[in-house]
Design a protein around this motif. Structure first.
Motif, PDB file in Angstrom:
ATOM      1  N   ALA A 405      46.161 -16.613 -28.455  1.00 49.46           N
ATOM      2  CA  ALA A 405      46.178 -15.435 -27.586  1.00 49.46           C
ATOM      3  C   ALA A 405      44.788 -14.822 -27.611  1.00 49.46           C
ATOM      4  N   THR A 406      44.363 -14.299 -26.481  1.00 50.14           N
ATOM      5  CA  THR A 406      43.029 -13.706 -26.366  1.00 50.14           C
ATOM      6  C   THR A 406      43.145 -12.313 -25.780  1.00 50.14           C
ATOM      7  N   THR A 407      42.382 -11.396 -26.326  1.00 51.77           N
ATOM      8  CA  THR A 407      42.412 -10.026 -25.814  1.00 51.77           C
ATOM      9  C   THR A 407      41.675  -9.957 -24.486  1.00 51.77           C
ATOM     10  N   GLY A 408      41.980  -8.902 -23.745  1.00 61.10           N
ATOM     11  CA  GLY A 408      41.117  -8.564 -22.623  1.00 61.10           C
ATOM     12  C   GLY A 408      39.804  -8.037 -23.185  1.00 61.10           C
ATOM     13  N   GLY A 409      38.805  -7.981 -22.371  1.00 58.07           N
ATOM     14  CA  GLY A 409      37.502  -7.543 -22.871  1.00 58.07           C
ATOM     15  C   GLY A 409      37.471  -6.060 -23.217  1.00 58.07           C
ATOM     16  N   ALA A 410      36.764  -5.737 -24.317  1.00 57.82           N
ATOM     17  CA  ALA A 410      36.538  -4.337 -24.710  1.00 57.82           C
ATOM     18  C   ALA A 410      35.052  -4.023 -24.474  1.00 57.82           C
ATOM     19  N   TRP A 411      34.799  -2.973 -23.728  1.00 66.12           N
ATOM     20  CA  TRP A 411      33.410  -2.604 -23.396  1.00 66.12           C
ATOM     21  C   TRP A 411      32.761  -1.988 -24.622  1.00 66.12           C
ATOM     22  N   ILE A 412      31.617  -2.550 -25.020  1.00 63.27           N
ATOM     23  CA  ILE A 412      30.903  -2.070 -26.198  1.00 63.27           C
ATOM     24  C   ILE A 412      29.752  -1.169 -25.758  1.00 63.27           C
ATOM     25  N   ALA A 413      29.831   0.072 -26.172  1.00 60.44           N
ATOM     26  CA  ALA A 413      28.796   1.049 -25.797  1.00 60.44           C
ATOM     27  C   ALA A 413      27.572   0.874 -26.687  1.00 60.44           C
ATOM     28  N   ALA A 414      26.415   1.244 -26.145  1.00 63.05           N
ATOM     29  CA  ALA A 414      25.182   1.186 -26.929  1.00 63.05           C
ATOM     30  C   ALA A 414      25.224   2.229 -28.027  1.00 63.05           C
ATOM     31  N   ALA A 415      24.455   1.989 -29.080  1.00 59.35           N
ATOM     32  CA  ALA A 415      24.430   2.945 -30.191  1.00 59.35           C
ATOM     33  C   ALA A 415      23.865   4.282 -29.731  1.00 59.35           C
ATOM     34  N   LYS A 416      22.811   4.227 -28.890  1.00 64.01           N
ATOM     35  CA  LYS A 416      22.213   5.435 -28.340  1.00 64.01           C
ATOM     36  C   LYS A 416      21.835   5.180 -26.890  1.00 64.01           C
ATOM     37  N   ASN A 417      21.939   6.213 -26.085  1.00 62.33           N
ATOM     38  CA  ASN A 417      21.553   6.097 -24.678  1.00 62.33           C
ATOM     39  C   ASN A 417      20.181   6.731 -24.468  1.00 62.33           C
ATOM     40  N   LYS A 418      19.342   6.054 -23.711  1.00 63.30           N
ATOM     41  CA  LYS A 418      17.989   6.539 -23.492  1.00 63.30           C
ATOM     42  C   LYS A 418      17.950   7.759 -22.592  1.00 63.30           C
ATOM     43  N   ALA A 419      18.931   7.876 -21.718  1.00 61.49           N
ATOM     44  CA  ALA A 419      18.958   9.014 -20.786  1.00 61.49           C
ATOM     45  C   ALA A 419      20.392   9.520 -20.679  1.00 61.49           C
ATOM     46  N   PRO A 420      20.571  10.748 -20.167  1.00 63.19           N
ATOM     47  CA  PRO A 420      21.936  11.257 -20.000  1.00 63.19           C
ATOM     48  C   PRO A 420      22.746  10.340 -19.091  1.00 63.19           C
ATOM     49  N   LEU A 421      24.003  10.181 -19.438  1.00 62.20           N
ATOM     50  CA  LEU A 421      24.877   9.299 -18.665  1.00 62.20           C
ATOM     51  C   LEU A 421      25.245   9.928 -17.331  1.00 62.20           C
ATOM     52  N   LYS A 422      25.297   9.102 -16.307  1.00 64.98           N
ATOM     53  CA  LYS A 422      25.728   9.553 -14.995  1.00 64.98           C
ATOM     54  C   LYS A 422      27.240   9.408 -14.879  1.00 64.98           C
ATOM     55  N   ARG A 423      27.790   9.973 -13.822  1.00 62.77           N
ATOM     56  CA  ARG A 423      29.223   9.875 -13.592  1.00 62.77           C
ATOM     57  C   ARG A 423      29.492   9.055 -12.333  1.00 62.77           C
ATOM     58  N   PHE A 424      30.495   8.172 -12.440  1.00 64.25           N
ATOM     59  CA  PHE A 424      30.835   7.316 -11.305  1.00 64.25           C
ATOM     60  C   PHE A 424      31.235   8.134 -10.082  1.00 64.25           C
ATOM     61  N   HIS A 425      32.069   9.141 -10.294  1.00 60.57           N
ATOM     62  CA  HIS A 425      32.606   9.859  -9.141  1.00 60.57           C
ATOM     63  C   HIS A 425      31.534  10.661  -8.411  1.00 60.57           C
ATOM     64  N   GLU A 426      30.363  10.874  -9.065  1.00 61.65           N
ATOM     65  CA  GLU A 426      29.269  11.565  -8.399  1.00 61.65           C
ATOM     66  C   GLU A 426      28.416  10.587  -7.598  1.00 61.65           C
ATOM     67  N   ALA A 427      28.245   9.375  -8.146  1.00 58.96           N
ATOM     68  CA  ALA A 427      27.358   8.410  -7.505  1.00 58.96           C
ATOM     69  C   ALA A 427      28.094   7.454  -6.590  1.00 58.96           C
ATOM     70  N   SER A 428      29.412   7.297  -6.811  1.00 60.58           N
ATOM     71  CA  SER A 428      30.169   6.284  -6.069  1.00 60.58           C
ATOM     72  C   SER A 428      30.529   6.789  -4.687  1.00 60.58           C
ATOM     73  N   HIS A 429      30.133   6.042  -3.658  1.00 58.85           N
ATOM     74  CA  HIS A 429      30.454   6.401  -2.285  1.00 58.85           C
ATOM     75  C   HIS A 429      31.861   5.900  -1.969  1.00 58.85           C
ATOM     76  N   GLY A 430      32.720   6.785  -1.597  1.00 57.33           N
ATOM     77  CA  GLY A 430      34.095   6.386  -1.308  1.00 57.33           C
ATOM     78  C   GLY A 430      34.982   6.398  -2.524  1.00 57.33           C
ATOM     79  N   GLY A 431      34.432   6.779  -3.697  1.00 58.70           N
ATOM     80  CA  GLY A 431      35.257   6.861  -4.888  1.00 58.70           C
ATOM     81  C   GLY A 431      35.696   5.493  -5.373  1.00 58.70           C
ATOM     82  N   GLY A 432      36.793   5.465  -6.104  1.00 58.54           N
ATOM     83  CA  GLY A 432      37.321   4.224  -6.648  1.00 58.54           C
ATOM     84  C   GLY A 432      38.821   4.306  -6.805  1.00 58.54           C
ATOM     85  N   GLY A 433      39.422   3.182  -7.024  1.00 58.44           N
ATOM     86  CA  GLY A 433      40.866   3.158  -7.200  1.00 58.44           C
ATOM     87  C   GLY A 433      41.336   1.777  -7.624  1.00 58.44           C
ATOM     88  N   VAL A 434      42.643   1.600  -7.736  1.00 56.83           N
ATOM     89  CA  VAL A 434      43.217   0.322  -8.123  1.00 56.83           C
ATOM     90  C   VAL A 434      44.557   0.139  -7.417  1.00 56.83           C
TER      91      VAL A 434
END
Length: 692
Positions: A405-434
């Motif tokens: 059995a294999t897990t789905g992928g887990a996103w590994i965050a960087a130890a430190k971010n060089k700049a403040p993180l942006k938000r998807f809903h601010e930059a994404s045109h048309g938003g997102g969904g599933v």
């Protein structure tokens, strides 16, 4: 081999008692009488008939010790005896073999053979022997067989008793010295009788014996110029049949069961011994056997021994089975720990059955194996930053096929971010969904996420049952094991330099509502609808029953006043669907009639729709009020716009359904759809069909 010159007959032997006394009771007497039926010998033509009085007969052995062929200590079947003639020389070596019930064999021997008399049965007694004398001799003249029952009756073989039998003793020719013979005698005895078989040896002046038997004077000549030696054999009965078969799946980890059949009568006790390649398996002496890894590829059989008082022990062996590798049930694995560079992650397998002896691990980065990462734990490295980390676990046990059995992928965050993180809903045109799609077989759910710009670098998934995360269900696709529960999925979008962004969707029309009664006919689908009166589950503790459907079109047409628009009745039929909602929970249950609120976004909704046979299209519910004063016309009690059923209570009401006149008139079904609204939005929980 015992050599008997004569057999000392016990004082309680009714044959000896009667002969010594010279008595001759009425022929054919029963009850306390002993009966010698008529015995005709071919080639001699002599006839004798004999009945004797039973004098305190008891079949219990008078003494213990080695069998000597006497009444008290009878031989088991197959023991040879040596007889001695009037001159003191050894005459015959002879034995009785295992007797058996023989109607099937007698019937097959000749179509003219008649069945045993009511309450009687035929028993075949095999006899074999060897002539030890220098003269030719005829075993059919020298020997005859009788049976002494527990009730003191003695039954003697005679030629026409069973009819024509195979290899009859009377049909044998004379046997020269040194030659052997094998033959059968057949006796008609009471059905189920127990007792002793007797091999009777007539010696001395045989011509005088049969002449005396012919004229009836042999009574007084007993122990004169001829005599009878009697050899007693145990008369245990044989089983008419019996077999044993192995049931169960022949693979490691499964349990096999020995099932006996066709033993007649049924044994009082069965014992078992399981064997591996013909050798007994230590301790495997029960009717069931659990297959171990040592049985893989071996021939497994079971031997069953049947026991019953008065019957010979019978042992039968099954056909062999060859166990294959065992299989694990499909398990899953989850990753615990903080998904961030520098943090330790742990693989936790679950759900594999039976419990594996060991697990092997392989960690993967973006689907590719990480060299050396083969332990249960893994510390995320800088190379793992902004990637999908997963782990493959393989279950192993000797004798079992490996399962992974294999897990789905887990996103590994960087130890430190060089700049403040942006938000998807601010930059994404048309938003997102599933959205949730289905596979071609309609059994597997597939998450279908969509986002505008910027495009996510990766997605992670988590599936839920009614809001609770399903362990290990972290891939894009998911096959629900429980279709009777609401399923949803949360998809999280990942991209370096952005906050994670999650969206959720619920499955529409997840399942057929299952019947409360496990023996209900049908499965509630459109092809196998339930019968009217079947109760189904709506929600936790809440059920609904569709009781009956009534066509009220004619009554509406005859009604006076403002009953219904004439255009509706001109082209449609109208049905009342009688239903009962039962609340077995501890809380109140409120629902709405779907005819009013089919597009509502709040509350619990019940819709009832008509479907015709082979008609792919439904006729929707219609508010009962729109059909006029149907309460006055038919006594109907339609559900209102909203109904509340208190805890522990039940309510009944009707839904109104219309159907076009050109719809089918036979094979009609009516479906109920229950729509439940959660905090995440609207989703239809279930559907069930009933046959009108």
């Amino acid at each position: 081999m015992p050599e008997l010159l004569s057999v000392v007959e016990p004082a309680s032997d009714p044959v000896a008692t009667a002969l010594d006394a010279g008595e001759r009771p009425a022929e054919g007497a029963r009850g306390g009488m002993l009966s010698f039926p008529r015995r005709v010998l071919r080639g001699i033509g002599a006839v004798f008939a004999l009945s004797m009085v039973m004098a305190g007969l008891s079949t219990a052995p008078a003494s213990a010790g080695e069998p000597d062929g006497s009444y008290q200590n009878p031989f088991p079947a197959g023991v040879n005896v040596v007889t001695t003639n009037e001159d003191g020389y050894d005459d015959w070596q002879v034995t009785i073999k295992q007797p058996y019930e023989a109607w099937s064999k007698v019937k097959a021997a000749s179509s003219k053979n008649k069945a045993p008399a009511p309450g009687m049965e035929y028993w075949m007694v095999p006899i074999s022997g060897k002539n030890l004398d220098a003269d030719y001799d005829h075993p059919g003249v020298t020997f005859f067989v009788s049976m002494l029952t527990d009730f003191g009756e003695e039954y003697v073989d005679f030629v026409d008793d069973c009819g024509v039998i195979p290899n009859a003793l009377e049909d044998l020719k004379s046997v020269p010295q040194g030659k052997s013979f094998s033959a059968n005698s057949c006796i008609e005895i009471p059905k189920g009788a127990h007792g002793l078989f007797i091999l009777n040896y007539v010696w001395g002046n045989l011509e005088g014996f049969w002449d005396d038997a012919e004229d009836g004077t042999w009574w007084s000549n007993h122990y004169g110029d001829w005599d009878i030696d009697k050899f007693y054999y145990k008369a245990n009965r044989a089983w008419t049949d019996g077999s044993v078969k192995i049931h169960g799946t022949a693979k490691v980890g499964s349990t096999l069961t020995a099932k006996v059949s066709a033993f007649s009568p049924q044994a009082s006790q069965y014992t078992y011994q399981w064997l591996r390649d013909g050798k007994a398996i230590k301790g495997a002496t029960k009717a069931t056997y659990g297959i171990t890894s040592g049985d893989l590829g071996k021939r497994i059989t079971v031997t069953t021994t049947a026991k019953r008082a008065g019957y010979f022990t019978r042992t039968v062996t099954s056909a062999a089975v060859k166990p294959a590798q065992g299989t694990f049930s499909q398990g899953s694995v989850v990753i615990s720990g903080t998904k961030k560079v520098g943090k330790k992650l742990t693989a936790k397998p679950t759900g594999f059955s039976p419990k594996p002896a060991k697990y092997a691990y392989q960690w993967l980065r973006n689907g590719k194996a990480i060299k050396g990462a083969t332990k249960k734990t893994y510390k995320a490295k800088s190379a793992d930053a902004n990637t999908l980390l997963s782990v493959k676990v393989t279950a192993a046990t000797p004798g079992f096929a490996k399962k992974s059995a294999t897990t789905g992928g887990a996103w590994i965050a960087a130890a430190k971010n060089k700049a403040p993180l942006k938000r998807f809903h601010e930059a994404s045109h048309g938003g997102g969904g599933v959205g949730i799609d289905r596979s071609n077989d309609y059994e597997t759910l597939i998450a279908d996420p969509w986002f505008g710009d910027p495009k996510p670098a990766a997605y992670t998934y988590q599936w839920y049952y009614e809001g609770k995360a399903v362990k290990g269900a972290t891939k894009k696709s998911f096959k629900p094991k429980d279709v009777h529960r609401v399923t949803s999925v949360k998809v999280t979008a990942h991209r370096p330099g952005y906050h994670n962004y999650s969206v959720t969707d619920n499955v529409w029309e997840t399942y057929w509502m299952n019947a409360i009664n496990p023996k209900a006919k049908g499965d509630g689908g459109e092809w196998k609808p339930y019968r009217m009166g079947t109760e189904v589950r709506l929600d936790a503790g809440v059920t609904m029953t569709m009781n009956k459907v009534t066509d009220i079109t004619a009554k509406l047409k005859k009604a006076t006043g403002s009953v219904s628009p004439s255009s509706l009745l001109a082209h449609h039929r109208v049905f009342l669907v009688d239903t009962t909602v039962t609340n077995k929970s501890s809380r109140k249950f409120t629902f709405k009639d779907g005819a009013y609120f089919w597009d509502s976004r709040s509350g619990n909704i019940i819709d009832v729709v008509h479907w015709g046979a082979n008609y792919f299209g439904g006729h929707a519910a219609r508010p009962c009020e729109s059909l006029g004063r149907i309460g006055k016309v038919s006594g109907a009690k339609p559900w209102g716009k909203s109904t509340t059923v208190k805890a522990g209570k039940a309510k009944s009401g009707q839904f109104c359904v219309t159907m076009s006149n050109n719809g089918p008139t036979k094979g009609n079904t009516f479906s109920a759809q229950y729509t439940k609204v959660s905090k995440a939005g609207v989703f239809e929980v279930g559907t069930a069909y009933w046959k009108k």
